[in-house]
Write a protein that holds these residues in place. Structure first.
Motif, PDB file in Angstrom:
ATOM      1  N   PHE A 150     -20.366 -15.241   0.593  1.00  0.00           N
ATOM      2  CA  PHE A 150     -19.022 -15.252   1.502  1.00  0.00           C
ATOM      3  C   PHE A 150     -18.943 -16.543   0.712  1.00  0.00           C
ATOM      4  O   PHE A 150     -19.096 -17.819   0.815  1.00  0.00           O
ATOM      5  CB  PHE A 150     -19.501 -15.453   3.051  1.00  0.00           C
ATOM      6  N   LYS A 151     -17.048 -17.052   1.019  1.00  0.00           N
ATOM      7  CA  LYS A 151     -17.061 -18.285   0.420  1.00  0.00           C
ATOM      8  C   LYS A 151     -15.690 -18.244   1.897  1.00  0.00           C
ATOM      9  O   LYS A 151     -15.252 -17.800   1.452  1.00  0.00           O
ATOM     10  CB  LYS A 151     -16.395 -18.616  -0.965  1.00  0.00           C
ATOM     11  N   ARG A 152     -15.078 -19.831   1.939  1.00  0.00           N
ATOM     12  CA  ARG A 152     -13.964 -20.213   2.726  1.00  0.00           C
ATOM     13  C   ARG A 152     -13.294 -20.368   1.853  1.00  0.00           C
ATOM     14  O   ARG A 152     -12.871 -20.758   1.255  1.00  0.00           O
ATOM     15  CB  ARG A 152     -14.417 -21.351   3.907  1.00  0.00           C
ATOM     16  N   PRO A 153     -12.121 -18.905   2.575  1.00  0.00           N
ATOM     17  CA  PRO A 153     -11.118 -19.220   1.899  1.00  0.00           C
ATOM     18  C   PRO A 153      -9.931 -20.186   2.087  1.00  0.00           C
ATOM     19  O   PRO A 153      -9.763 -20.893   2.865  1.00  0.00           O
ATOM     20  CB  PRO A 153     -10.024 -17.630   1.836  1.00  0.00           C
ATOM     21  N   SER A 154      -9.369 -20.719   1.146  1.00  0.00           N
ATOM     22  CA  SER A 154      -7.867 -21.408   0.858  1.00  0.00           C
ATOM     23  C   SER A 154      -6.694 -20.843   1.673  1.00  0.00           C
ATOM     24  O   SER A 154      -5.914 -21.266   2.299  1.00  0.00           O
ATOM     25  CB  SER A 154      -8.146 -21.810  -0.700  1.00  0.00           C
ATOM     26  N   ARG A 155      -6.423 -19.745   1.878  1.00  0.00           N
ATOM     27  CA  ARG A 155      -5.373 -19.462   2.885  1.00  0.00           C
ATOM     28  C   ARG A 155      -6.384 -18.608   3.953  1.00  0.00           C
ATOM     29  O   ARG A 155      -7.268 -17.324   3.941  1.00  0.00           O
ATOM     30  CB  ARG A 155      -5.000 -18.097   2.415  1.00  0.00           C
ATOM     31  N   PHE A 156      -5.961 -19.146   5.421  1.00  0.00           N
ATOM     32  CA  PHE A 156      -6.866 -18.479   6.485  1.00  0.00           C
ATOM     33  C   PHE A 156      -6.286 -19.190   8.123  1.00  0.00           C
ATOM     34  O   PHE A 156      -5.792 -20.586   7.754  1.00  0.00           O
ATOM     35  CB  PHE A 156      -8.408 -19.039   7.082  1.00  0.00           C
ATOM     36  N   PRO A 157      -5.457 -18.980   8.183  1.00  0.00           N
ATOM     37  CA  PRO A 157      -6.203 -17.815   8.386  1.00  0.00           C
ATOM     38  C   PRO A 157      -4.626 -16.446   7.482  1.00  0.00           C
ATOM     39  O   PRO A 157      -3.498 -17.150   7.405  1.00  0.00           O
ATOM     40  CB  PRO A 157      -4.971 -16.668  10.334  1.00  0.00           C
ATOM     41  N   ILE A 158      -4.666 -15.431   7.354  1.00  0.00           N
ATOM     42  CA  ILE A 158      -3.710 -14.496   6.700  1.00  0.00           C
ATOM     43  C   ILE A 158      -2.824 -12.966   7.552  1.00  0.00           C
ATOM     44  O   ILE A 158      -3.980 -13.158   7.933  1.00  0.00           O
ATOM     45  CB  ILE A 158      -4.660 -14.194   5.490  1.00  0.00           C
ATOM     46  N   LYS A 159      -2.110 -12.768   6.732  1.00  0.00           N
ATOM     47  CA  LYS A 159      -1.141 -12.040   7.112  1.00  0.00           C
ATOM     48  C   LYS A 159      -1.899 -10.565   6.180  1.00  0.00           C
ATOM     49  O   LYS A 159      -1.892 -10.578   5.652  1.00  0.00           O
ATOM     50  CB  LYS A 159      -0.067 -11.308   6.340  1.00  0.00           C
ATOM     51  N   THR A 160      -2.775  -9.559   7.333  1.00  0.00           N
ATOM     52  CA  THR A 160      -3.391  -8.159   7.076  1.00  0.00           C
ATOM     53  C   THR A 160      -2.647  -6.450   7.115  1.00  0.00           C
ATOM     54  O   THR A 160      -3.071  -6.022   6.174  1.00  0.00           O
ATOM     55  CB  THR A 160      -4.704  -8.484   7.647  1.00  0.00           C
ATOM     56  N   SER A 161      -1.587  -7.375   7.597  1.00  0.00           N
ATOM     57  CA  SER A 161      -1.185  -5.645   8.545  1.00  0.00           C
ATOM     58  C   SER A 161      -0.705  -4.598   7.077  1.00  0.00           C
ATOM     59  O   SER A 161      -1.072  -3.372   6.932  1.00  0.00           O
ATOM     60  CB  SER A 161       0.644  -6.029   9.000  1.00  0.00           C
ATOM     61  N   SER A 162      -0.447  -5.292   5.662  1.00  0.00           N
ATOM     62  CA  SER A 162      -0.374  -4.503   4.554  1.00  0.00           C
ATOM     63  C   SER A 162      -2.191  -3.909   4.310  1.00  0.00           C
ATOM     64  O   SER A 162      -2.051  -2.925   3.520  1.00  0.00           O
ATOM     65  CB  SER A 162       0.138  -4.813   3.407  1.00  0.00           C
ATOM     66  N   ALA A 163      -2.275  -4.892   3.835  1.00  0.00           N
ATOM     67  CA  ALA A 163      -4.112  -4.353   3.772  1.00  0.00           C
ATOM     68  C   ALA A 163      -4.617  -3.254   4.573  1.00  0.00           C
ATOM     69  O   ALA A 163      -5.431  -2.563   4.082  1.00  0.00           O
ATOM     70  CB  ALA A 163      -5.319  -5.829   3.524  1.00  0.00           C
ATOM     71  N   LEU A 164      -4.333  -3.740   5.425  1.00  0.00           N
ATOM     72  CA  LEU A 164      -4.966  -2.597   6.451  1.00  0.00           C
ATOM     73  C   LEU A 164      -4.292  -1.291   6.654  1.00  0.00           C
ATOM     74  O   LEU A 164      -4.706  -0.045   6.895  1.00  0.00           O
ATOM     75  CB  LEU A 164      -4.862  -3.082   8.270  1.00  0.00           C
ATOM     76  N   ARG A 165      -3.356  -1.635   6.151  1.00  0.00           N
ATOM     77  CA  ARG A 165      -2.578   0.007   6.104  1.00  0.00           C
ATOM     78  C   ARG A 165      -2.929   0.711   4.487  1.00  0.00           C
ATOM     79  O   ARG A 165      -2.710   2.099   4.827  1.00  0.00           O
ATOM     80  CB  ARG A 165      -1.046  -0.072   5.608  1.00  0.00           C
ATOM     81  N   ALA A 166      -3.883  -0.145   3.571  1.00  0.00           N
ATOM     82  CA  ALA A 166      -4.026   0.375   2.725  1.00  0.00           C
ATOM     83  C   ALA A 166      -5.112   0.871   2.701  1.00  0.00           C
ATOM     84  O   ALA A 166      -5.681   1.977   2.304  1.00  0.00           O
ATOM     85  CB  ALA A 166      -4.261  -0.767   1.130  1.00  0.00           C
ATOM     86  N   VAL A 167      -6.239   0.545   3.659  1.00  0.00           N
ATOM     87  CA  VAL A 167      -7.278   1.469   3.679  1.00  0.00           C
ATOM     88  C   VAL A 167      -6.869   2.767   4.500  1.00  0.00           C
ATOM     89  O   VAL A 167      -7.563   3.873   4.801  1.00  0.00           O
ATOM     90  CB  VAL A 167      -8.212   0.542   5.349  1.00  0.00           C
TER      91      VAL A 167
END
Length: 226
Positions: free
Chosen positions: A96-113
């Motif tokens: 685990f690493k703390r990301p530079s973009r946080f929070p981030i838009k995730t709707s496309s990633a969720l739909r990919a699942v």
């Protein structure tokens, strides 16, 4: 490249899959604790031969419906939580690493699942679809929480999906379609209706457990005889 037809699945196998105990896993890629749960929970389910249902949930929409303000956090608490995540990374061995973009838009990633489950055709009671969703979900988790990739970018998601064994371009076409958008909204609405107020949340039957630090209770529930 030649494709290999899957081996036929007999009726007994299908019936066994359908009778398995299951855990519903509501998660979002913007949830730090969902990252840890995405790797810890499958191991628990495997120990008890339980099916894991991946339930991508749009946390921003969920929080709007429940009135929760995710940004209402003091700097002191935020510092503590990031330190606690580092402890979990050390405990689990997850990079685990703390990301530079946080929070981030995730709707496309969720739909990919969701698209991964839709794109996998099988007659094994959904087991192949579950494996495909797990592969995509974990790959996206690693891209964001380990490699700091921009998972709000469709091109990045397509590359991640291809690396996980899917046709990334085709998968994103399915993810962008109305059916996937409607499915994500429906799961998020269902989560709210079931009482979900934060992520990750797990259900074993009707029993709800919130947070990665409640996975011990999920395991205890799976141990009990039905």
């Amino acid at each position: 490249m030649a494709t290999v037809a899957p081996a036929p699945i007999d009726r007994a196998t299908i019936e066994a899959v359908l009778k398995m105990r299951s855990v519903d896993f509501y998660f979002d890629f913007s949830s730090t604790n969902s990252y840890f749960a995405a790797f810890m929970l499958p191991e628990i389910c495997a120990r008890y031969d339980a099916r894991l249902n991946w339930m991508p949930t749009h946390s921003a929409a969920l929080f709007r419906s429940t009135g929760f303000d995710v940004m209402a956090m003091t700097p002191r608490k935020a510092r503590y939580l990031w330190r606690d995540h580092a402890r979990y990374a050390e405990l689990t061995g997850l990079p685990f690493k703390r990301p530079s973009r946080f929070p981030i838009k995730t709707s496309s990633a969720l739909r990919a699942v969701l698209a991964a489950g839709h794109a996998t055709k099988s007659d094994d009671g959904g087991a192949a679809s579950d494996r495909s969703q797990r592969a995509i979900a974990q790959a996206i988790m690693r891209a964001y929480w380990e490699r700091d990739e921009d998972i709000s970018d469709r091109g990045v998601l397509a590359a991640v999906a291809s690396g996980a064994g899917s046709d990334g371009a085709a998968l994103m076409q399915i993810a962008d379609a109305t059916a996937a958008r409607d499915a994500l909204a429906a799961i998020t609405e269902q989560a709210a209706a079931r009482g979900v107020f934060g992520l990750p949340t797990f259900f074993v039957g009707d029993e709800m457990f919130w947070g990665k630090d409640r996975l011990d209770f999920v395991e205890r529930s799976l141990k009990r005889p039905e």
